[in-house]
Design a protein around this motif. Structure first.
Motif, short mmCIF file in Angstrom:
data_model
loop_
_atom_site.label_atom_id
_atom_site.label_comp_id
_atom_site.label_asym_id
_atom_site.label_seq_id
_atom_site.Cartn_x
_atom_site.Cartn_y
_atom_site.Cartn_z
N MET A 1 -14.82 -10.66 11.64
CA MET A 1 -13.59 -11.02 10.94
C MET A 1 -13.14 -12.40 11.42
SD MET A 1 -10.12 -8.81 10.50
CE MET A 1 -10.66 -7.87 9.10
N SER A 2 -12.68 -13.24 10.50
CA SER A 2 -12.27 -14.60 10.84
C SER A 2 -10.77 -14.67 11.12
CB SER A 2 -12.62 -15.54 9.69
OG SER A 2 -11.76 -15.30 8.59
N ARG A 3 -10.35 -15.78 11.70
CA ARG A 3 -8.92 -16.01 11.92
C ARG A 3 -8.18 -16.08 10.58
NH1 ARG A 3 -7.42 -13.74 16.20
NH2 ARG A 3 -7.77 -14.82 18.12
N ALA A 4 -8.83 -16.60 9.55
CA ALA A 4 -8.20 -16.62 8.22
C ALA A 4 -7.92 -15.19 7.75
CB ALA A 4 -9.07 -17.37 7.22
N ASP A 5 -8.88 -14.29 7.99
CA ASP A 5 -8.67 -12.89 7.62
C ASP A 5 -7.51 -12.29 8.43
OD1 ASP A 5 -10.79 -12.84 5.78
OD2 ASP A 5 -12.23 -12.28 7.34
N ASP A 6 -7.46 -12.62 9.72
CA ASP A 6 -6.37 -12.13 10.57
C ASP A 6 -5.02 -12.61 10.05
OD1 ASP A 6 -8.19 -10.83 12.23
OD2 ASP A 6 -8.26 -12.50 13.67
N ARG A 7 -4.94 -13.90 9.72
CA ARG A 7 -3.68 -14.46 9.17
C ARG A 7 -3.28 -13.73 7.89
NH1 ARG A 7 -2.14 -19.27 11.54
NH2 ARG A 7 -3.78 -20.25 12.74
N PHE A 8 -4.26 -13.50 7.02
CA PHE A 8 -3.97 -12.80 5.78
C PHE A 8 -3.42 -11.41 6.05
CE2 PHE A 8 -5.09 -9.95 2.35
CZ PHE A 8 -4.45 -10.56 1.29
N GLU A 9 -4.04 -10.69 6.98
CA GLU A 9 -3.57 -9.34 7.29
C GLU A 9 -2.16 -9.36 7.87
OE1 GLU A 9 -6.18 -6.69 9.38
OE2 GLU A 9 -7.93 -7.46 8.32
N ILE A 10 -1.87 -10.33 8.72
CA ILE A 10 -0.52 -10.45 9.28
C ILE A 10 0.49 -10.76 8.18
CG2 ILE A 10 0.92 -11.94 10.73
CD1 ILE A 10 -1.55 -12.02 12.68
N GLN A 11 0.16 -11.70 7.30
CA GLN A 11 1.07 -12.02 6.20
C GLN A 11 1.23 -10.83 5.26
OE1 GLN A 11 -0.81 -15.71 4.90
NE2 GLN A 11 0.92 -16.85 5.72
N ASP A 12 0.19 -10.05 5.09
CA ASP A 12 0.27 -8.86 4.26
C ASP A 12 1.25 -7.85 4.85
OD1 ASP A 12 -0.81 -7.45 1.90
OD2 ASP A 12 -1.49 -6.00 3.41
N VAL A 13 1.25 -7.68 6.17
CA VAL A 13 2.21 -6.79 6.83
C VAL A 13 3.64 -7.28 6.56
CG1 VAL A 13 3.08 -5.93 9.05
CG2 VAL A 13 0.61 -5.99 8.61
N LEU A 14 3.86 -8.59 6.67
CA LEU A 14 5.20 -9.14 6.41
C LEU A 14 5.64 -8.87 4.98
CD1 LEU A 14 4.77 -12.53 8.29
CD2 LEU A 14 6.26 -10.63 8.99
N SER A 15 4.74 -9.05 4.03
CA SER A 15 5.08 -8.80 2.61
C SER A 15 5.30 -7.31 2.36
CB SER A 15 3.96 -9.31 1.70
OG SER A 15 3.86 -10.71 1.80
N ARG A 16 4.50 -6.47 2.98
CA ARG A 16 4.67 -5.03 2.81
C ARG A 16 5.99 -4.55 3.41
NH1 ARG A 16 0.59 -2.55 0.60
NH2 ARG A 16 -1.39 -3.63 0.43
N TYR A 17 6.39 -5.15 4.53
CA TYR A 17 7.68 -4.82 5.12
C TYR A 17 8.80 -5.16 4.13
CZ TYR A 17 11.91 -5.15 7.87
OH TYR A 17 13.19 -5.00 8.30
N ALA A 18 8.76 -6.37 3.56
CA ALA A 18 9.81 -6.79 2.61
C ALA A 18 9.88 -5.83 1.43
CB ALA A 18 9.56 -8.22 2.14
N ARG A 19 8.73 -5.50 0.85
CA ARG A 19 8.73 -4.57 -0.28
C ARG A 19 9.24 -3.20 0.13
NH1 ARG A 19 3.53 -3.20 -3.80
NH2 ARG A 19 2.93 -2.01 -1.95
N ALA A 20 8.82 -2.73 1.29
CA ALA A 20 9.22 -1.40 1.74
C ALA A 20 10.74 -1.31 1.90
CB ALA A 20 8.51 -1.05 3.04
N VAL A 21 11.36 -2.34 2.48
CA VAL A 21 12.82 -2.32 2.62
C VAL A 21 13.47 -2.39 1.24
CG1 VAL A 21 14.83 -3.56 3.51
CG2 VAL A 21 12.80 -3.30 4.94
N ASP A 22 12.97 -3.26 0.39
CA ASP A 22 13.57 -3.43 -0.94
C ASP A 22 13.43 -2.19 -1.81
OD1 ASP A 22 14.29 -5.97 -0.15
OD2 ASP A 22 12.68 -6.96 -1.23
N ARG A 23 12.38 -1.42 -1.63
CA ARG A 23 12.16 -0.20 -2.41
C ARG A 23 12.60 1.06 -1.65
NH1 ARG A 23 11.71 -3.83 -5.12
NH2 ARG A 23 13.72 -2.95 -5.62
N LEU A 24 13.14 0.88 -0.44
CA LEU A 24 13.53 2.00 0.42
C LEU A 24 12.38 2.98 0.62
CD1 LEU A 24 17.23 2.66 -0.65
CD2 LEU A 24 16.37 1.39 1.35
N ASP A 25 11.21 2.42 0.88
CA ASP A 25 10.02 3.20 1.17
C ASP A 25 9.93 3.32 2.70
OD1 ASP A 25 7.47 4.24 1.58
OD2 ASP A 25 6.57 3.02 -0.03
#
Length: 161
Positions: A1-25
């Protein structure tokens, strides 16, 4: 796995957090953190399970929520750890009082100062401090046409269809 993949996964967690709060998931909020993570989030400081309950309580009167996470900077500290700073712009619209057309909308500018870790192949939040820059409240009148598809703060939102 590359650092680019790691960055993408970290950014994905941040986006999923935002959606989860906004949807009360609530389950999805918890999945962004490790169980032993600590979150310093305004008046709340504690673990992820407590944060979920704090959000459940605080968002009872909020009928619309949007978190925009931007300017994500990732500094890796070894193979499985990273310091992450991201900006967040948050709009929280309070439910209107009975018969009222005007609502209060809180606009909050803040940053997430996070320590991410990769455990068992999964990146997650191990530690978070929310650093606040500004919080203001403005009156709004919702002029959306009732025939438009409106966002929902639950599993009936179109994103879950």
């Amino acid at each position: 796995m590359s650092r680019a993949d790691d960055r993408f996964e970290i950014q994905d967690v941040l986006s999923r957090y935002a959606r989860a709060v906004d949807r009360l998931d609530y389950d999805a909020i918890a999945q962004c953190y490790f169980e032993d993570a600590v979150d310093v989030h305004g008046a709340y400081t504690g673990d992820a399970a407590g944060l979920v309950e704090d959000i459940r309580r605080r968002h009872q009167t909020i009928d619309s929520s949007q978190h925009f996470v931007t300017n994500v900077l990732v500094d890796f500290e070894g193979e499985d750890a990273a310091r992450v700073e991201s900006y967040c712009l948050c709009f929280l619209r309070q439910r209107a009082a009975d018969g009222a057309s005007e609502q209060d909308c809180a606009i909050i500018r803040c940053r997430y100062v996070d320590r991410f870790e990769r455990r068992d192949g999964r990146w997650g939040i191990a530690d978070r401090v929310v650093v606040f820059d500004e919080s203001r409240t403005v009156p709004v009148v919702d002029l959306l046409d009732p025939s438009w598809v409106a966002s929902r703060r639950d599993g009936s939102d179109p994103v879950y269809a």
